[in-house]
Design an enzyme around this catalytic site. Sequence first.
Site, mmCIF file in Angstrom:
data_model
loop_
_atom_site.group_PDB
_atom_site.id
_atom_site.type_symbol
_atom_site.label_atom_id
_atom_site.label_comp_id
_atom_site.label_asym_id
_atom_site.label_seq_id
_atom_site.Cartn_x
_atom_site.Cartn_y
_atom_site.Cartn_z
ATOM 1 N N ASP A 28 -6.636 -81.864 5.341
ATOM 2 C CA ASP A 28 -6.612 -82.136 4.257
ATOM 3 C C ASP A 28 -5.916 -80.898 4.056
ATOM 4 O O ASP A 28 -5.540 -79.812 4.857
ATOM 5 C CB ASP A 28 -7.788 -82.332 3.471
ATOM 6 C CG ASP A 28 -8.839 -83.349 3.445
ATOM 7 O OD1 ASP A 28 -9.063 -84.500 4.751
ATOM 8 O OD2 ASP A 28 -10.418 -83.263 2.994
HETATM 9 N N1 URA Z 1 -13.455 -82.974 7.333
HETATM 10 C C1 URA Z 1 -13.092 -82.991 5.569
HETATM 11 O O1 URA Z 1 -13.522 -83.086 5.271
HETATM 12 N N2 URA Z 1 -11.588 -82.269 5.548
HETATM 13 C C2 URA Z 1 -10.659 -82.184 6.480
HETATM 14 O O2 URA Z 1 -9.950 -81.853 6.571
HETATM 15 C C3 URA Z 1 -11.311 -82.216 7.902
HETATM 16 C C4 URA Z 1 -12.497 -83.159 7.656
#
Ligand code: URA
Length: 238
Positions: free
Chosen positions: A104
């Site tokens: 993310d």
């Molecule tokens: N899980 C998430 O919620 N975000 C990420 O970036 C990676 C795994």
Amino acid sequence: MERLDKIIANLGYGTRKEVKILCKKGEVLVNGKSVKDSGLKVDPDKDIIQVSGETLNYREFIYLLMNKPDGVVSATFDNYDETVIDLLDEEYKAFEPFPVGRLDKDTVGLLLITNDGELNHKLIAPKNHVDKVYYAEIDKEVTDEDIKKFENRITLDDGYLCMPAKLNILESGENGSCVEITIQEGKFHQVKRMFDAVGKSVVYLRRISFGPLKIDESIEEGKYRELTEEEINILKNL
Ligand code: URA
């Protein structure tokens, strides 16, 4: 066999258009002979290619390990945000690399970047069970009960039944917790949604390992390094 302009551009000598001009100027030699046609197909493993007197050391794939910073998206292009590819030097961008899976925008840590589609596929397919470990800070107390729930498979908000996940509590109290979580799949916002499913929120998320690769503490956020031959072979033989 590959196009001469693609090979030369991939090594950072400019765009294909610029390579065309180099060829026209007689700056490009294949096996000692000037080549004017930049679209000529050559064998990069056998033919000796020289550009402006330099002999090329060609490779088809690049493998980079980045310590992803906050605020940058894991994509090759975005209309609004800076991408992890924007952080690379031109010499690497020329290989048209992409991130292996996604983190993310606000997740930091280990991100592999390559242009090797086959390896990418292998590493992200859940059936191959490649462990991804995250360090997470949670707003509430994480309990042994949560460890069991994660082991016994969490159901996400859309009904998706996760594979078993391993939760390791590093610190836990009423004001929040620090944990390590190991998962083998990579659904959209997976870790955040897994904690949402037990009524808790992730406030900080950092990927600390991906299969056999560990986050390299010497790499500052936003920086990267090439994988070593040994690391590439380990990934390919997983
Ligand atoms: N899980 C998430 O919620 N975000 C990420 O970036 C990676 C795994």
